[in-house]
Structure formats: structure tokens, C-alpha cells
Scaffold this motif. Structure first.
Motif, short mmCIF file in Angstrom:
data_model
loop_
_atom_site.label_atom_id
_atom_site.label_comp_id
_atom_site.label_asym_id
_atom_site.label_seq_id
_atom_site.Cartn_x
_atom_site.Cartn_y
_atom_site.Cartn_z
N GLU A 192 0.81 -1.13 0.02
CA GLU A 192 -0.01 -0.10 -0.06
C GLU A 192 0.92 1.33 0.17
O GLU A 192 0.53 2.33 -0.57
CB GLU A 192 -0.99 -0.30 1.18
N ASP A 195 2.15 1.75 -3.35
CA ASP A 195 0.97 2.23 -4.24
C ASP A 195 0.81 3.88 -4.01
O ASP A 195 0.75 4.75 -5.03
CB ASP A 195 -0.26 1.48 -4.15
N PHE A 196 0.68 4.14 -2.88
CA PHE A 196 0.84 5.50 -2.47
C PHE A 196 1.78 6.56 -2.91
O PHE A 196 1.76 7.54 -3.42
CB PHE A 196 0.72 5.53 -0.97
N ASN A 199 1.12 6.98 -6.45
CA ASN A 199 0.15 7.78 -7.00
C ASN A 199 -0.56 8.36 -5.87
O ASN A 199 -1.68 7.99 -5.43
CB ASN A 199 -0.92 6.89 -7.78
N LYS A 201 -1.91 10.83 -5.36
CA LYS A 201 -3.29 11.85 -5.95
C LYS A 201 -4.55 10.67 -5.26
O LYS A 201 -5.48 11.23 -4.93
CB LYS A 201 -3.53 12.33 -7.08
N LYS A 202 -4.71 9.54 -5.76
CA LYS A 202 -5.49 8.51 -5.91
C LYS A 202 -5.98 8.62 -4.28
O LYS A 202 -7.41 8.52 -4.01
CB LYS A 202 -4.97 7.26 -6.17
N TYR A 203 -5.07 8.85 -3.42
CA TYR A 203 -5.43 8.94 -2.16
C TYR A 203 -5.99 10.28 -1.34
O TYR A 203 -6.92 10.31 -0.68
CB TYR A 203 -4.30 8.16 -1.11
N THR A 204 -5.40 11.29 -1.77
CA THR A 204 -5.66 12.56 -1.57
C THR A 204 -7.03 12.81 -2.05
O THR A 204 -7.80 13.58 -1.34
CB THR A 204 -4.64 13.61 -1.74
N ASP A 205 -7.29 12.51 -3.17
CA ASP A 205 -8.63 12.76 -3.82
C ASP A 205 -9.78 12.46 -2.88
O ASP A 205 -10.84 12.89 -2.82
CB ASP A 205 -8.73 12.19 -5.40
N ILE A 206 -9.52 11.17 -2.38
CA ILE A 206 -10.98 10.66 -1.68
C ILE A 206 -10.91 11.35 -0.12
O ILE A 206 -11.70 11.14 0.50
CB ILE A 206 -10.52 9.06 -1.48
N SER A 313 1.27 14.08 2.25
CA SER A 313 0.73 14.09 0.89
C SER A 313 1.90 14.46 -0.04
O SER A 313 1.72 14.02 -1.30
CB SER A 313 -0.47 15.06 0.57
#
Ligand code: ADP
Ligand code: ZN
Length: 634
Positions: A192, A195-196, A199, A201-206, A313
Motif C-alpha cells: 500500500e 502504491d501511495f 500515486n 493523488k488517488k489517496y488525497t482525492d478521496i 501528501s
């Protein structure tokens, strides 16, 4: 103890490139040095000469007062007779400008007058010379200043300015998960984070908060550093590493400034991984019984502050490794800090096999190599041990001038890791040799005759450098995680079997059984105080285990009466096993003699040879758990 530092981020995202400002600083420093040097130089050189007028020179010439003259393009240096009479250290030449004219004629005239004319320069190359000398000096100093500043702040190894903690930054670790064998659970948890980093952004977007740190927990050599590097490698980000002990200094405040520096460096190249090895050196609980340690506390506070302070982030992930998680300060483990704990276990059979495969990838192996056998024999070994074993085997192959590593190399280096190398020149007397042989066969025979014992793979009476005069090696057939009370009793009987044989055959007790006895005692103590396997104490466990990841020692925390009872029970258990062992050997005395004679003759015999004798007597045998060796120590 909360520190919320709002750090201003003044570092451009230049992806780890050397900041441009550096070159300019270097240039400015160099120019300053060259200017200072040249003015100093001209000050020194002008104080060598006395400036005079041209008429003073003409006057001296006409009165015949000149001793030496040197013509340069636009000036003339001369020494008057009075000056020349002084001792050389005090001689001071005069200098004056030279009007355009026929220098050669003047030189000829002086020569005719008997004045020494040293040098005549008529061409004007002084400007070129001057420029050239400036350029060369400049270049030399530029290079010098650059190397010095690079030392302190450049790529690769960073000296971190004034504080000289060793921070290693690797732009690319080149290690991936493929280089880490086994440890599947750990890899999954780390996936994980990778992955973070790939990317964020995938995590911060949510709106998800990203993990700031994870704690890798496990015994030394299990591959914690390797895993951290692999995370950086998989995510393709730079890897910073520092050891917790580097933070710890005599002087208050140094550790804290190193922590600050580390995170500053990391922020410059984010996303990246910051790895702190041995975090227990700084992260030790602050309320320990040895009183407080201001320096360590400050360092820890700074670390906590930095971890809270950085904005995850941006992609800094802090990994830390320890083998003593229980002593860490609770504040470090709070949510938002090292709240994830990833266990890096000792490898099981499959893990060891995979580790061996990883490390033999680049090694030429002979046809006969069976890595599975080696993996079976190395129960309890960690990745670092296995890496070492493979390397020793390769070195042995080179020493013997072979092109590939064979099974023998691996087996020998395995023995070397556990027993040291064979010591050929230890000379035992015949009686000693017989004692050692019977002792070892005592172990082996009990193992061979018992239902629950692990098969014997080798018996030897060749002394080894570790001090063992001989040993019996047992190899499990499969990995086992549970041991029954019966199996443990068998192990105890096998351990005391050496002493039992000495007693039965020679009626003596030797020091050679000391290691066996220590191990038997430790095992019996565990059975009584940890495993609930004694009648007197039943299910009560009067001991607890400390430092689980450092082969934790159990310590008793119970009343004195219980403690005495434990001792009694341990003694009873050992006595029972010893009596049993003696009984087994006595009733197989012939077999014992036969095998001992054979061992004396051959010095090393294999498990199969042993079993051939035992089967000839028609006794059933079975397999059991966990590898072991029995030492007969000096
Ligand atoms: P730790 O940090 O846990 O003390 P390291 O990561 O420094 O251990 O491991 C030391 C060496 O052992 C590594 O460089 C590697 O060669 C070897 N090693 C340890 N574990 C593994 C593994 N799971 N797979 C492959 N090699 C390993
Ligand atoms: Zn022994």
C-alpha cells in the motif's frame, strides 16, 4: 509533548537534482579567495622594492653606484652598491618606470660599465602572463572549493554540514521485492505504501490520510533493511537511511539537530523513503527506571515533531526497524506516527529455500546441489545467515579451484556456520577419543531408537574450531511449528544421552557434556515454567518472555516458593530423562559398542550408516521435529 512545526517549504521540486545555487556559491567563494590572495600577494611583493624616480636611477648610473640591473618591459629593477653591500636578507632593490626607448642600447651601455645586467624583457607579455596566472589560480581554487562543498552537501553520502551523522541517500536502491525472499505478509502490508508513493493523488482525492510511517519488527538479519530498500526500489524513489544510534551523542542538542537535518534533506527530494534503523536507540521509552536522559528525550521529541510536521501528501514515508518493540515510547506508536507494525519473521522452510534461491541466483551451481536439503538443515537461521552460508560455499569452491559450487560446499559451510571449521591439529589422546566417540554415539543411538526423535544425519569426532570435539547432527524431515510434550522429552533424553554413555561405559563424568547439560536445563525450565508441562505447577506459567525478537530470555516473576518449586521440577525432569537414557543405552550396550568402534575407525559416519546398524538389530524408528546438533565441548 506535542510540537507542531509549520515548516515553510522553500525547496523547489527538482526531483533530487543538485540545487543550482550551489554553483554560484562556489563561484563567489572562489572569486573572493582569488581577490584576497592577489591583493595580499601584491602587498607582499611591493614591500620588496623601493619605488624611486627615473632620475634617481640615472643618477646612480652616472655616479657608478649601480651593482645589478634587471630590465622588464616597462620598468627597471636595480640594486645600488650600498644595498648590495648589505647581507642578502636586507637587500632591497629599487624600482622605477622605464620610458620608451632603446632598452638594448641602455643595457649595452651598463654592461660596458661593468654593471651586472640580469634580464632584458622587451616584449609586452606581462598582461597575458597576468591573465593566465589569474585564470589558473581561479580554476584551481574553483575545483578546490567545489570538492569541499560537495563533501558537505553533495549527492551520495551527506555529511550534513556541521553535524556529521551518516545519512546515506541512494537515488535508486536497485532492490525490488524479487530480491526479498519469503516475507509475504510483510510485502503485502508494504504494498500500500508503494502504491501511495506511485500515486498519492488517488489517496488525497478521496480524502484518505496517508500512512506516515511503519515499524518493521523482527530479529536481526531477517531482512528489515532489505525490505525498506525494496519499498524504495519498487516505488522508484530515493532512499535515506540512518541508524538510530547515530542520533545519540554525548552533547545535548546534537541528536535533535541531526533529526531536523535528516527531514530537511528528505523534504528536498520527496517523494522518498526515510529509513531509521535501530529506532530503539532513540525511541526508548522516556519513563524508564534508569532516570531520564535529556539528550535522548530531546532527540525523540524532535523526531516526534518532525513526523507530525511533515505533510505526508508530499510523499515522505518513514520506515523504522527494531527488534525490541516493547521498549519503544508509546508516543512513537500513536496513530499518525509509527502506527503500523509489520512483523518480519524468521523464515520457515519455504522461506529459507526461497532465500537460498535468491542468493544462489548469480552463483554457478553444480548438478548435485539440493537446496531443499540445506533449507531443511537450517531451521532457525535468518536471511543474513543463509546469505553468509552461500557466500562461504562459493569461497570454498574458489579455494578448491572449481568452477561451480557443489552440495558439499554448501554442507561444509553450513557446518562451519554452526560449528566452526574442522580443526585438524587438535590431538586427542586415545582415551579422550574413545570418550568422545561413545558420547556422540550415546546421543545418536537414543535419537535413532526413539519414536519421536529427529533423524540423525551425521556423527563426527573430528574437532571443530568452535571448541566442539565432535557432534551429532540431526535433520528434520519437515518443518514443524508445534512440539508435543513427548517430543520434548525425547529431545531431553537425546541431550543427556552423551553423559549417560560416558557414565555407563567408563563410569566417569567429563566436562564435555557441559553444553548438552545447559541446553537440557534450559529446555526443561521452559517446559516447566512456560509450557505448562509439569505435574507440580500444572497450567501455571511462572515466567514471562522478554525481548521476543532477540531470542528472548524467560524470567521468573513469581513468589520465592514457586521459584523453588520450579527448580525442583526442572531437576526431577532432568533426572527422569537421565535415568531413561541410561536404561535405553544399557539395554542396547552391544549396539553402542559396535557403532562406537565403527565411529572411532571412520571418524565421521552418516545417518544412513548409523541406521544400517540399528536396523540390523531390528528396531523401529520414526522421525521428529526441528534440527539440532549436540556438542561435546572442550
Ligand atoms: P536486518 O535489517 O533485519 O538486520 P538486513 O536487511 O540487513 O537485516 O539483512 C542482511 C542481509 O541478509 C541482506 O543484505 C540479505 O543479503 C540477507 N537477507 C535477509 N533476509 C533476506 C530475505 N528475506 N531474502 C533475501 N535475502 C535476505
Ligand atoms: Zn554431547
Amino acid at each position: 509533548m506535542e510540537q507542531n512545526r509549520n515548516r515553510k517549504d522553500d525547496t523547489p521540486k527538482n526531483g533530487g537534482k543538485r540545487p543550482k545555487g550551489n554553483i554560484w556559491t562556489t563561484l563567489i567563494i572562489t572569486v573572493a579567495i582569488v581577490l584576497i590572495l592577489s591583493s595580499l600577494f601584491s602587498a607582499i611583493s611591493s614591500s620588496h622594492y623601493t619605488e624611486t624616480t627615473y632620475s634617481h636611477f640615472l643618477n646612480a648610473m652616472e655616479t657608478g653606484n649601480l651593482a645589478e640591473v634587471e630590465f622588464q618591459y616597462d620598468r627597471v629593477l636595480y640594486l645600488t652598491k650600498e644595498a648590495a653591500a648589505l647581507p642578502p636578507a636586507q637587500q632591497k632593490a629599487c624600482v622605477t618606470g622605464l620610458p620608451a626607448g632603446n632598452v638594448m642600447e641602455l643595457a649595452g651601455k651598463l654592461d660596458a660599465m661593468g654593471v651586472k645586467v640580469n634580464q632584458v624583457i622587451t616584449e609586452d607579455n606581462s598582461i597575458i602572463m597576468m591573465i593566465l596566472s589569474y585564470v589558473i589560480t581561479f580554476a584551481i581554487f574553483f575545483l578546490l572549493v567545489r570538492t569541499v562543498t560537495k563533501r558537505f552537501s553533495g549527492d551520495g553520502m551527506m555529511g550534513m554540514g556541521a553535524s556529521k551523522a551518516k545519512v546515506y541517500m541512494e537515488k535508486q536502491t536497485g532492490v525490488t521485492f524479487q530480491d526479498v525472499a519469503g516475507q509475504d505478509e510483510a510485502k503485502e502490508s508494504l504494498q500500500e505504501i508503494i502504491d501511495f508513493l506511485h500515486n498519492p493523488k488517488k489517496y488525497t482525492d478521496i480524502g484518505a490520510k496517508l500512512p506516515k510511517g511503519a515499524l518493521l519488527v523482527g530479529s536481526p538479519g531477517t531482512g528489515k533493511t532489505l525490505l525498506a530498500k525494496a519499498v524504495a526500489g519498487e516505488a522508484n524513489v530515493p532512499f535515506f537511511s540512518i541508524s538510530g544510534s547515530d542520533f545519540v551523542e554525548m552533547f545535548v542538542g546534537v541528536g535533535a539537530s541531526r533529526v531536523r537535518d535528516l527531514f530537511q534533506q528528505a523534504a528536498k527530494v520527496a517523494p522518498c523513503i526515510v529509513f531509521i534503523d535501530e529506532i530503539d536507540a532513540v525511541g526508548r521509552s522516556r519513563d524508564n527506571k534508569f532516570g531520564s536522559n535529556t539528550e535522548q528525550e530531546q532527540t525523540l521529541n524532535q523526531l516526534l515533531g518532525e513526523i507530525d510536521g511533515f505533510d505526508s501528501s508530499k510523499g515522505i514515508v518513514c520506515l523504522a526497524a527494531t527488534n525490541r518493540p516493547e521498549i519503544l515510547d508509546k508516543a512513537l506508536l500513536r496513530p499518525g506516527r509509527f502506527d503500523r507494525r509489520i512483523i518480519v519473521d524468521r523464515p520457515n522452510l519455504q522461506g529459507r529455500l526461497d532465500t537460498l534461491k535468491v542468493h544462489t541466483r548469480k552463483i554457478k551451481l553444480a548438478e548435485d546441489v539440493d537446496l531443499k536439503k540445506i533449507a531443511q538443515a537450517t531451521a532457525g537461521a535468518v536471511g543474513a545467515d543463509l546469505a553468509n552460508l552461500v557466500n562461504e560455499a562459493a569461497l570454498r569452491a574458489v579455494r578448491q579451484g572449481r568452477k561451480a559450487v557443489n552440495q558439499d560446499d554448501l554442507l561444509v559451510s553450513f557446518e562451519m556456520v554452526i560449528a566452526g571449521t574442522e580443526k585438524k591439529n587438535t590431538v586427542l589422546t586415545d582415551t579422550e577419543k574413545r570418550l568422545v566417540a561413545y558420547h556422540e554415539v550415546g546421543h545418536a543411538l537414543i535419537a535413532a531408537l526413539e519414536r519421536h526423535a529427529q533423524p540423525v544425519s551425521k556423527i563426527t569426532i573430528v574437532p571443530h574450531t568452535s571448541g566442539a570435539l565432535g557432534y551429532t547432527m540431526q535433520m528434520p524431515e519437515e518443518e514443524k511449528y508445534l512440539q508435543t510434550a513427548d517430543e520434548l522429552m525425547t529431545e531431553l533424553r537425546t541431550l543427556v544421552g552423551g553423559r549417560a554413555a560416558e557414565q555407563i561405559v567408563f563410569g566417569v563424568q567429563t566436562t564435555g557434556a557441559s553444553n548438552d547439560i545447559q541446553r537440557a536445563t534450559a529446555l526443561a525450565r521452559n517446559m516447566v515454567s512456560l509450557y505448562g508441562m509439569s505435574d507440580a505447577l500444572g497450567l501455571m506459567a511462572p515466567a514471562s518472555v522478554n525481548h521476543q525478537y532477540l531470542e528472548g530470555q524467560a524470567y521468573l516473576d513469581c513468589s520465592q516458593e514457586t521459584s523453588a518449586l520450579v527448580d525442583q521440577e526442572v531437576k526431577k525432569l532432568l533426572e527422569r530423562c537421565y535415568e531413561d537414557a541410561k536404561a535405553i543405552l544399557s539395554s542396547n550396550r552391544e549396539l553402542l559398542d559396535e557403532i562406537a568402534q565403527y565411529l572411532l575407525a571412520k571418524e565421521t559416519i552418516s545417518g544412513d550408516e548409523l541406521m544400517a546398524y540399528v536396523h540390523a538389530k531390528d528396531k523401529p524408528t520414526e522421525d521428529g521435529p526441528c534440527a539440532d546438533t549436540e556438542d561435546f565441548e572442550e
